[in-house]
Design an enzyme around this catalytic site. Structure first.
Site, PDB file in Angstrom:
ATOM      1  CG  ASP A   1      -1.490  -1.135   1.657  1.00  0.00           C
ATOM      2  OD1 ASP A   1      -1.422  -2.115   0.924  1.00  0.00           O
ATOM      3  OD2 ASP A   1      -2.113  -1.040   2.816  1.00  0.00           O
TER       4      ASP A   1
ATOM      5  NE  ARG B   1      -5.380  -5.197   8.247  1.00  0.00           N
ATOM      6  CZ  ARG B   1      -5.651  -6.188   8.417  1.00  0.00           C
ATOM      7  NH1 ARG B   1      -5.435  -6.819   9.448  1.00  0.00           N
ATOM      8  NH2 ARG B   1      -6.060  -6.858   7.424  1.00  0.00           N
TER       9      ARG B   1
HETATM   10  C1  FRU Z   1      -3.755  -3.746   2.682  1.00  0.00           C
HETATM   11  C2  FRU Z   1      -3.071  -4.408   4.171  1.00  0.00           C
HETATM   12  C3  FRU Z   1      -3.337  -3.249   5.295  1.00  0.00           C
HETATM   13  C4  FRU Z   1      -2.196  -3.266   6.332  1.00  0.00           C
HETATM   14  C5  FRU Z   1      -1.277  -3.597   5.239  1.00  0.00           C
HETATM   15  C6  FRU Z   1       0.239  -4.391   5.487  1.00  0.00           C
HETATM   16  O1  FRU Z   1      -2.889  -4.348   1.598  1.00  0.00           O
HETATM   17  O2  FRU Z   1      -3.482  -5.420   4.521  1.00  0.00           O
HETATM   18  O3  FRU Z   1      -4.761  -3.446   5.784  1.00  0.00           O
HETATM   19  O4  FRU Z   1      -2.069  -2.160   7.114  1.00  0.00           O
HETATM   20  O5  FRU Z   1      -1.668  -4.082   4.067  1.00  0.00           O
HETATM   21  O6  FRU Z   1       1.280  -4.338   5.088  1.00  0.00           O
END
Ligand code: FRU
Length: 421
Positions: free
Chosen positions: A24, A144
């Site tokens: 992300d 999160r």
């Molecule tokens: C989305 C995700 C988020 C998390 C991150 C971990 O792709 O799963 O929810 O914070 O990637 O890398």
């Protein structure tokens, strides 16, 4: 070169990691004269076992510098296994970032998440400020991806993707009057959008575009609707338009949930506001099944995997539809009239006749009447699958990079982002 301090350019237009796994975009912000793009990065391997915040900076949105890692795990029992996704907020001329700390047990399983913050004065070096508030009751460890904004009433709101104890996804809010002490306000969705909650809902984003309020999020585990070509990827990103009521801390949804991008891989987008007021979004071109992810050809070739999407300027039209277009800085296109041997480049296709572009033995793009179909033989299974857009396809923008393509209808209503090999 797109990334001026890299020795090798793996892509011409898309940001990529030089090694390991990128996911992300995080903390997108314009701060002290520079654009900052942070991103989820595992520098240790092409898997998701460990995450730091990698960091690119730019003065012009066309060339980038890869700078030192902004945040890495360091706090026992808080963020020791990962600095997960989050957002930036500039407050009193300081750059604050909000993130989720991930903790794993001896077996490598994620066991805990904590909502954290950190601050920087130069945009490069961060001081961790610790945990924001205790874990909310009634939710599993899957809470999160904080995002923060200031409401019209002057209060700060922080939203998070969350999983209820009964395994249903939601978006929850916290509120603060002093940017420090946060009060739990609960679900911002209430009983709305029950059909697109999935078992978990990731990366919520609340933004204002053209005076409209938009909520974007990435639900996990929706059932594919193949008849209508919706939710066909393993996890999908969409948006609704509505109104955030600050006194109740709820988002009143006025539209259906619409997918942001119809390709194979777009996920977990975030946005920033440029100094000239434009709302610019990046996503991850990235989301795929574990089998497919484990065998993306760039891993064997050069030990890295995944890219960020191109930056896109957003608008919302009178029908409450999101419009997207690559930002003007990167949009010098040339007219494509000969569809044979099309290679890396940025093109405009203006025609009312059908066409076909064969990118490789495995990847092919074709226009059929009011549709454009991308057909890909999946590298992990050999299975041929398609993704498509339907709309005004007489005028499209097509950007082909070394192994990722983005297609937009000129009216901004449809986009499709996919890796190709
Ligand atoms: C989305 C995700 C988020 C998390 C991150 C971990 O792709 O799963 O929810 O914070 O990637 O890398």
């Amino acid at each position: 070169m797109l990334v001026t301090n890299d020795k090798i350019a793996f892509e011409k237009y898309h940001l990529y990691p030089t090694e390991g796994l990128l996911n992300d975009p995080n903390g997108l912000v314009y701060f002290n004269g520079q654009y900052h793009v942070f991103y989820q990065w595992n520098p240790k391997g092409c898997d998701h076992k460990y995450k730091v915040w990698g960091h690119f900076i730019s003065k012009d949105l066309t060339t980038w510098e890869r700078v030192e890692t902004a945040l890495e795990p360091s706090l026992e029992n808080l963020d020791s296994a990962g600095i997960y996704s989050g957002a930036a907020y500039v407050h009193d001329n300081r750059l604050y970032v909000f993130y989720t700390g991930n903790v794993r047990n001896e077996l490598g399983q994620s066991v805990k998440s904590s909502q954290m913050w950190a601050v920087s004065d130069d945009g490069i070096h961060f001081e961790k400020l610790g945990e924001l508030f205790p874990h909310p009751k009634g939710f599993t460890k899957d809470v999160r991806d904080p995002m923060v904004w200031q409401g019209k009433n002057g209060h700060y709101f922080l939203i998070l993707g969350a999983q209820h104890d009964n395994q249903v996804g939601d978006i929850i809010a916290y509120e603060s009057t002093d940017f420090k002490n946060w009060t739990f306000r609960g679900s911002i969705l209430g009983n709305q959008l029950q059909n697109v909650r999935g078992y978990m809902l990731e990366c919520p984003g609340f933004i204002e575009v053209d005076g409209k309020q938009v909520l974007m999020f990435s639900p996990q585990g929706l059932t594919p609707d193949t008849d209508n070509h919706r939710y066909e990827n393993i996890h999908n990103t969409g948006y609704v338009v509505g109104k955030f009521d600050e006194s109740s801390a709820t988002f009143n949804v006025m539209t259906d949930f619409e997918e942001v991008d119809k390709g194979f891989e777009f996920y977990a987008p975030q946005t920033m506001i440029a100094p000239d007021g434009r709302r610019i979004m990046w996503g991850w071109a990235g989301m795929m099944t574990p089998d497919r992810e484990g065998s993306v050809p760039t891993i064997a070739a050069n030990n890295w995997v995944h890219v960020l999407s191109l930056p896109r300027e957003l608008h919302v039209n009178n029908q409450n539809k999101l419009l997207q277009r690559p930002i003007s800085e990167i949009l010098e296109v040339k007219q494509l009239t000969n569809f044979d041997h099309v290679s890396v480049g940025k093109y405009a296709i203006d025609t009312n006749t059908n066409w076909e572009i064969v990118l490789s033995d495995s990847s092919k793009l074709r226009r059929m009447d009011n549709k454009i179909i991308f057909e890909r033989k999946q590298w992990e299974s050999g299975q041929v699958e398609t993704r498509q857009i339907t709309g005004n396809v007489n005028q499209v923008i097509l950007i082909i990079d070394n192994d990722v393509l983005e297609l937009y209808t000129e009216d901004g209503l449809e986009s499709m982002t996919s890796r190709w090999f």
